[in-house]
Design a protein around this motif. Structure first.
Motif: not given
Length: 480
Positions: A259-272
């Motif tokens: 699923h695609a989410f918009e990740i804010e600048p400076g934050m990480l995607d927990p899946r990555r």
């Protein structure tokens, strides 16, 4: 567990409390030991009860009796290990094996689902052989995750934590063999994940109803390993094979959640974050997955074997991960233990960092820090409600907190740094806290399924949230 009680000689005691109702409410047993002459036998019997019933047993001894000199017999009763029955594994009845094999012979898309009973009976290899002969797939319950970690046709966990490909294949299944499973609701035991499938349960205590659901209608009462081995031997040769090279490639290469989410600048995607940890963490380290929203992401580490990955599931509660990790570290002092936890959960017992330091425990705490109580914040948003009560407005700097307790602490803003951090910790040993600042926009699939609107943007809620990073010198630069 040994517990004190108020002294019997006192008519009033400042710390007196009736412990028995509190203990029994948890499912443990409680015994008051008030007769010194019976204490040796009573203590022995408590050990026997704990091992036979597989639950905690608490013995309460008043303080004044604890300090009384022992003037009883010096010979102790026979220890509990000598009294435990020596039971052999239960073989299946031949008629039941024949009936089960006949049912299975007509199936085309088979899934062998293993639970803790399969783990404890050593049925892993037998389950693999049955799935291979049936041309089917393998899966596990959450507690047994990793039992088939190196099998190309294992679709992962069955239940709330099932990856995308697994959900697709379970929906196609027409026969599910549950081996040593309790068929709990969250494991899909009622058939909600495999609506087209017949179900056969292999267990020493098979059930038709579990947690308010109709579950298996076909049963093979037996030890998990012996039952599966007998079923495999009785199954005639088949020309049906659900397996394919394309299926193995999809299981290997597809993301657990795309699923695609918009990740804010400076934050990480927990899946990555989990992908980076899965790649870098040594396989001999012990893993402990705590509860809460982040536990779905951490469970998606397919290369980790079951015996090195402890999953906490009691009561669906957060806050207890650090105690489990300390227990594993005490039992495995020669290993590094990795605790996967969320920020809200860790804050409930963050003072135990001092305990970890004082006892020299080798624990790495990996924190998914989204500045919120994840499950609650997403459920509130799915209802269109304000999330204020579930948000931690001053996002804690766990790296600085760790250093304050004398541990190594690091805020990780770049996942390319993870291999270097792992190498440094492997060389130095000891304890550390790694603080991963992750986006609170990423909603786990289990929450999305239970609360379909949870991924929508709630404008007013998002607009009032900001993060104060001024006290976090090693935090990512961008707040929100």
């Amino acid at each position: 567990m040994f517990a004190g009680e108020a002294p019997l000689k006192s008519g009033w005691y400042n710390q007196e409390i009736d412990q028995a109702p509190l203990i029994t409410a948890t499912g443990a047993a409680y015994h008051r030991l008030h007769m010194p002459e019976r204490m040796p036998v009573a203590v022995r019997d408590a050990f026997l009860q704990a091992r036979r019933e597989r639950r905690p047993v608490v013995i309460g001894v008043p303080f004044d009796l604890q300090s009384r000199p022992w003037d009883g017999p010096t010979d102790l009763p026979r220890p509990s290990r000598e009294l435990l029955p020596r039971t052999s594994p239960m073989p299946p009845h031949p008629d039941d094996v024949a009936a089960a094999a006949n049912l299975l012979a007509g199936a085309e898309r088979v899934v062998v689902l293993a639970g803790l009973g399969a783990v404890e009976s050593g049925a892993g290899a037998a389950c693999r052989a049955l799935a291979a002969k049936a041309g089917g797939l393998l899966s596990t319950t959450l507690p047994a995750r990793g039992l088939f970690h190196d099998d190309p046709f294992c679709i992962g966990i069955s239940g709330s934590f099932t990856p995308e490909a697994g959900l697709d294949y379970l929906a196609q299944a027409d026969f599910v063999i549950a081996v040593g499973c309790s068929l709990a609701y969250h494991a899909g035991g009622g058939g909600q994940l495999w609506p087209k499938a017949k179900m056969l349960q292999v267990d020493i205590d098979p059930v038709a109803l579990s947690q308010g659901q109709e579950v298996a209608r076909h049963h093979l009462r037996a030890d998990a390993r012996l039952g599966v081995e007998a079923l495999t031997a009785a199954l005639p040769a088949r020309n049906r094979n659900w397996r394919s090279h394309g299926m193995a490639a999809r299981i290997r290469d597809s993301k657990p959640d795309s699923h695609a989410f918009e990740i804010e600048p400076g934050m990480l995607d927990p899946r990555r974050v989990v992908e980076a940890l899965e790649e870098a963490l040594p396989h001999e380290w012990e893993m402990v997955n705590s509860g809460g929203h982040c536990s779905w992401f951490f469970a998606q580490m397919p290369s980790r074997p079951q015996e090195k990955f402890l999953t906490i599931r009691e009561f669906g509660a957060i806050g207890n991960g650090i105690s489990f990790a300390m227990g594993v570290a005490a039992a495995r002092p020669d290993r590094t233990v990795v605790l996967f936890d969320g920020d809200g959960s860790l804050m409930m017992h963050v003072q135990e960092l001092e305990t970890i330091k004082r006892h020299g425990l080798n624990i790495l705490i990996v924190v998914m820090n989204d500045g919120a109580y994840g499950s609650e914040v997403h459920k509130l948003r799915s209802e269109g409600m304000l999330d204020d009560g579930a948000v931690v407005r001053l996002q804690p700097n766990f790296a600085a907190i760790a250093r304050g307790f004398g541990l190594a602490g690091k805020t990780v803003g770049n996942l390319d740094d993870v291999p270097k951090l792992v190498a440094e910790l492997a060389a130095s040993g000891g304890a550390a806290v790694w603080d991963f600042r992750v986006s609170d926009k990423v909603v786990s699939p289990s929450i999305r399924r239970a609360h379909p609107q949870s991924s929508r943007e709630v404008g007013r809620v998002s607009s009032v949230r900001c993060r104060d990073t001024s006290t976090a010198p090693d935090a990512p630069g961008a707040g929100r």
